[in-house]
Design a protein around this motif. Structure first.
Motif, PDB file in Angstrom:
ATOM      1  N   LYS A 174       0.755  -1.263  -0.103  1.00  0.00           N
ATOM      2  CA  LYS A 174       0.002  -0.065   0.141  1.00  0.00           C
ATOM      3  C   LYS A 174       0.779   1.359  -0.022  1.00  0.00           C
ATOM      4  O   LYS A 174       0.478   2.349   0.167  1.00  0.00           O
ATOM      5  CB  LYS A 174      -0.826   0.064   1.115  1.00  0.00           C
ATOM      6  CG  LYS A 174      -2.039  -1.070   1.172  1.00  0.00           C
ATOM      7  CD  LYS A 174      -2.761  -0.953   2.424  1.00  0.00           C
ATOM      8  CE  LYS A 174      -3.801  -2.316   2.212  1.00  0.00           C
ATOM      9  NZ  LYS A 174      -3.547  -3.345   2.061  1.00  0.00           N
ATOM     10  N   ASP A 205       0.159   4.068  -4.504  1.00  0.00           N
ATOM     11  CA  ASP A 205      -1.265   3.647  -4.882  1.00  0.00           C
ATOM     12  C   ASP A 205      -1.269   3.428  -6.463  1.00  0.00           C
ATOM     13  O   ASP A 205      -2.289   2.850  -6.745  1.00  0.00           O
ATOM     14  CB  ASP A 205      -2.032   4.902  -4.608  1.00  0.00           C
ATOM     15  CG  ASP A 205      -3.574   4.661  -5.143  1.00  0.00           C
ATOM     16  OD1 ASP A 205      -4.029   5.493  -5.763  1.00  0.00           O
ATOM     17  OD2 ASP A 205      -4.202   3.956  -4.334  1.00  0.00           O
ATOM     18  N   THR A 264      -5.172   0.289  -5.484  1.00  0.00           N
ATOM     19  CA  THR A 264      -6.295  -0.267  -4.657  1.00  0.00           C
ATOM     20  C   THR A 264      -7.487  -0.063  -5.277  1.00  0.00           C
ATOM     21  O   THR A 264      -8.260  -1.046  -4.770  1.00  0.00           O
ATOM     22  CB  THR A 264      -6.237   1.096  -3.432  1.00  0.00           C
ATOM     23  OG1 THR A 264      -6.183   2.426  -4.062  1.00  0.00           O
ATOM     24  CG2 THR A 264      -4.996   1.030  -2.685  1.00  0.00           C
ATOM     25  N   TYR A 300      -4.136   1.289 -11.248  1.00  0.00           N
ATOM     26  CA  TYR A 300      -4.343   1.792  -9.589  1.00  0.00           C
ATOM     27  C   TYR A 300      -4.492   0.672  -9.040  1.00  0.00           C
ATOM     28  O   TYR A 300      -5.274  -0.455  -9.224  1.00  0.00           O
ATOM     29  CB  TYR A 300      -5.582   2.719  -9.844  1.00  0.00           C
ATOM     30  CG  TYR A 300      -5.522   4.009 -10.425  1.00  0.00           C
ATOM     31  CD1 TYR A 300      -4.829   5.200  -9.865  1.00  0.00           C
ATOM     32  CD2 TYR A 300      -5.764   4.046 -11.846  1.00  0.00           C
ATOM     33  CE1 TYR A 300      -4.882   6.261 -10.522  1.00  0.00           C
ATOM     34  CE2 TYR A 300      -5.719   5.429 -12.654  1.00  0.00           C
ATOM     35  CZ  TYR A 300      -5.290   6.458 -11.857  1.00  0.00           C
ATOM     36  OH  TYR A 300      -5.168   7.606 -12.362  1.00  0.00           O
TER      37      TYR A 300
END
Length: 232
Positions: A127, A130, A142, A140
């Protein structure tokens, strides 16, 4: 504790699965209303769904599509149907894996553990960043979405795992065995055709956003992704 939503209409099988999996510190909730599966899913927000295919009213493929419209929660099908086409349909409708009945409880637990580890544990995507960006193409992390210029494509869990692997190792050949291990932990438990299905779907989604011929088949070796969109 990780929450599992068990959608199975055979009370004996459901009870045995619940008892077995709870020994491994999972919380297992068995479906109560077969006409309100999506409502129960929203209320539970489980970490994983075990889904039978033959269900009252609508089949498991239908409910898998409904869940996929709102969530990327991993879904494992458990069914007495053992044809290759049923397994392909399970993947095409958004499933992550397929187990045929009668099954070995240890295999079910191992597959659940592998998916949990990949999605939520030590193999989960970092994480810290992103997104991944390559010459205007953006993945992307997430949101599990690919974007190029003004067009975007929402990816399934398997499509995302594949595309992340390809972008991480651009221009490098990834073997089918390696990709299967990433998706299902043990390639011997799944039909090799399911990888082809996921690759085909991923190619189509990339084409829809203007990325053409980027995932290439390397005969006898596997697949590789090359930058075909920037002209380099």
């Amino acid at each position: 504790m990780k929450q599992i939503y068990l959608v199975e209409d055979d009370p004996k099988i459901a009870g045995l699965l619940k008892d077995y999996l709870e020994r491994y510190e999972y919380t297992v909730t068995i479906v109560k209303a077969f006409d309100n599966i999506i409502g129960e899913f929203k209320q539970l927000t489980p970490h994983l769904v075990l889904m039978d295919i033959n269900l009252p009213r609508y089949d498991g493929f239908y409910w898998c599509r409904q869940i996929r419209s709102i969530s990327n929660c991993p879904i494992i099908f458990i069914s007495a149907r053992d044809s290759g086409m049923d397994q392909v349909m399970a993947i095409e409708n958004g499933g992550d894996d397929y187990i045929t009945k009668p099954f070995n409880f240890d295999v079910v637990q191992a597959k659940i553990k592998g998916i949990m580890r990949r999605i939520y544990g030590e193999y989960a995507v970092s994480k810290q960043a992103d997104f991944v960006e390559i010459d205007g193409f953006v993945l992307y992390l997430t949101a599990m979405e690919a974007k190029y210029k003004e067009d975007a494509a929402v990816l399934t869990k398997n499509e995302f795992v594949l595309l992340k692997a390809f972008t991480d190792q651009l221009n490098q050949v990834l073997s089918r065995t390696h990709l299967l291990e990433m998706l299902w932990d043990d390639e011997h438990f799944v039909d090799d055709n399911t990888l082809s299905v996921n690759i085909t779907r991923l190619r189509k989604k990339l084409e829809d956003i203007g990325i053409e011929n980027s995932i290439q088949t390397v005969r006898g070796a596997g697949y590789k992704m090359v930058n075909t969109w920037s002209g380099t």
